[in-house]
Design a protein around this motif. Structure first.
Motif, PDB file in Angstrom:
ATOM      1  N   LEU A  61     -45.120 -25.062  29.164  1.00  0.00           N
ATOM      2  CA  LEU A  61     -45.065 -24.256  30.320  1.00  0.00           C
ATOM      3  C   LEU A  61     -46.475 -23.978  31.019  1.00  0.00           C
ATOM      4  CD1 LEU A  61     -42.352 -21.823  29.872  1.00  0.00           C
ATOM      5  CD2 LEU A  61     -42.009 -23.869  31.236  1.00  0.00           C
ATOM      6  N   VAL A  62     -47.329 -23.748  30.055  1.00  0.00           N
ATOM      7  CA  VAL A  62     -48.903 -23.542  30.306  1.00  0.00           C
ATOM      8  C   VAL A  62     -49.517 -24.742  30.941  1.00  0.00           C
ATOM      9  CG1 VAL A  62     -51.109 -22.807  29.534  1.00  0.00           C
ATOM     10  CG2 VAL A  62     -49.018 -21.535  29.079  1.00  0.00           C
ATOM     11  N   GLN A  64     -47.921 -27.287  32.278  1.00  0.00           N
ATOM     12  CA  GLN A  64     -47.347 -27.574  33.689  1.00  0.00           C
ATOM     13  C   GLN A  64     -48.090 -26.951  34.586  1.00  0.00           C
ATOM     14  OE1 GLN A  64     -43.120 -27.259  33.135  1.00  0.00           O
ATOM     15  NE2 GLN A  64     -42.913 -28.939  31.989  1.00  0.00           N
ATOM     16  N   TYR A  65     -48.163 -25.526  34.377  1.00  0.00           N
ATOM     17  CA  TYR A  65     -49.076 -24.751  35.327  1.00  0.00           C
ATOM     18  C   TYR A  65     -50.529 -25.121  35.656  1.00  0.00           C
ATOM     19  CZ  TYR A  65     -51.882 -20.519  36.702  1.00  0.00           C
ATOM     20  OH  TYR A  65     -52.826 -19.785  37.457  1.00  0.00           O
ATOM     21  N   ARG A  66     -50.838 -25.573  34.570  1.00  0.00           N
ATOM     22  CA  ARG A  66     -52.281 -25.865  34.595  1.00  0.00           C
ATOM     23  C   ARG A  66     -52.813 -27.069  35.600  1.00  0.00           C
ATOM     24  NH1 ARG A  66     -54.383 -23.834  28.788  1.00  0.00           N
ATOM     25  NH2 ARG A  66     -54.727 -21.915  29.599  1.00  0.00           N
ATOM     26  N   ARG A  70     -46.079 -26.411  38.316  1.00  0.00           N
ATOM     27  CA  ARG A  70     -45.142 -25.186  38.380  1.00  0.00           C
ATOM     28  C   ARG A  70     -45.837 -23.952  38.295  1.00  0.00           C
ATOM     29  NH1 ARG A  70     -40.734 -25.035  34.001  1.00  0.00           N
ATOM     30  NH2 ARG A  70     -40.182 -23.425  35.093  1.00  0.00           N
ATOM     31  N   ALA A  71     -45.088 -22.772  38.777  1.00  0.00           N
ATOM     32  CA  ALA A  71     -45.893 -21.283  38.679  1.00  0.00           C
ATOM     33  C   ALA A  71     -45.559 -21.038  37.277  1.00  0.00           C
ATOM     34  CB  ALA A  71     -45.174 -20.347  39.449  1.00  0.00           C
ATOM     35  N   TRP A  72     -46.585 -20.302  36.580  1.00  0.00           N
ATOM     36  CA  TRP A  72     -46.418 -19.754  35.374  1.00  0.00           C
ATOM     37  C   TRP A  72     -45.812 -18.351  35.460  1.00  0.00           C
ATOM     38  CZ3 TRP A  72     -48.323 -15.490  32.277  1.00  0.00           C
ATOM     39  CH2 TRP A  72     -47.884 -15.560  31.092  1.00  0.00           C
ATOM     40  N   GLU A  95     -39.917 -20.447  44.628  1.00  0.00           N
ATOM     41  CA  GLU A  95     -40.586 -20.960  43.588  1.00  0.00           C
ATOM     42  C   GLU A  95     -40.284 -22.534  43.342  1.00  0.00           C
ATOM     43  OE1 GLU A  95     -42.068 -16.920  40.935  1.00  0.00           O
ATOM     44  OE2 GLU A  95     -40.175 -18.061  40.489  1.00  0.00           O
ATOM     45  N   TRP A  99     -42.588 -25.988  44.122  1.00  0.00           N
ATOM     46  CA  TRP A  99     -42.658 -26.771  43.170  1.00  0.00           C
ATOM     47  C   TRP A  99     -42.186 -27.999  43.238  1.00  0.00           C
ATOM     48  CZ3 TRP A  99     -38.952 -29.460  40.051  1.00  0.00           C
ATOM     49  CH2 TRP A  99     -39.481 -30.470  39.209  1.00  0.00           C
TER      50      TRP A  99
END
Length: 102
Positions: A61-62, A64-66, A70-72, A95, A99
């Protein structure tokens, strides 16, 4: 006592009670939004594999955020959103649509 196992992402910490018996595994990592904030979750002593799996899922998830995919959202807020919105990803429609459009 709290033995630490450093990993490529996050840390697993063995938590022991006053008698030295393993009482929990604490999985934790630094928030991608604020490096001074630790995101953590505790697991029963016989669930080390679950703690490792959780860290691996959080790492994805992190990442994908970076990558801007997507939003974290902090795990506690994701859990709350799942309960409120009954949404398996814990995302609001806005959200998700942001994305998807990216």
């Amino acid at each position: 006592m709290g033995d630490k196992a450093k990993r490529s992402f996050g840390t697993l910490v063995a938590r022991h009670n006053a008698k030295g018996v393993l009482s929990a595994w604490q999985a934790r990592y630094r928030s991608p939004l604020n490096n001074t904030v630790k995101v953590q979750r505790n697991f029963p002593p016989d669930r080390k594999a679950d703690a490792e799996r959780w860290l691996n899922e959080e790492r994805e998830l992190v990442e994908q955020y970076r990558a801007g995919e997507r939003a974290w959202i902090p795990p506690s807020e994701r859990t709350e959103r799942k309960l409120v919105y009954k949404n398996p990803d814990g995302l609001t429609f806005g959200e998700y649509s942001d994305w998807y459009c990216r």
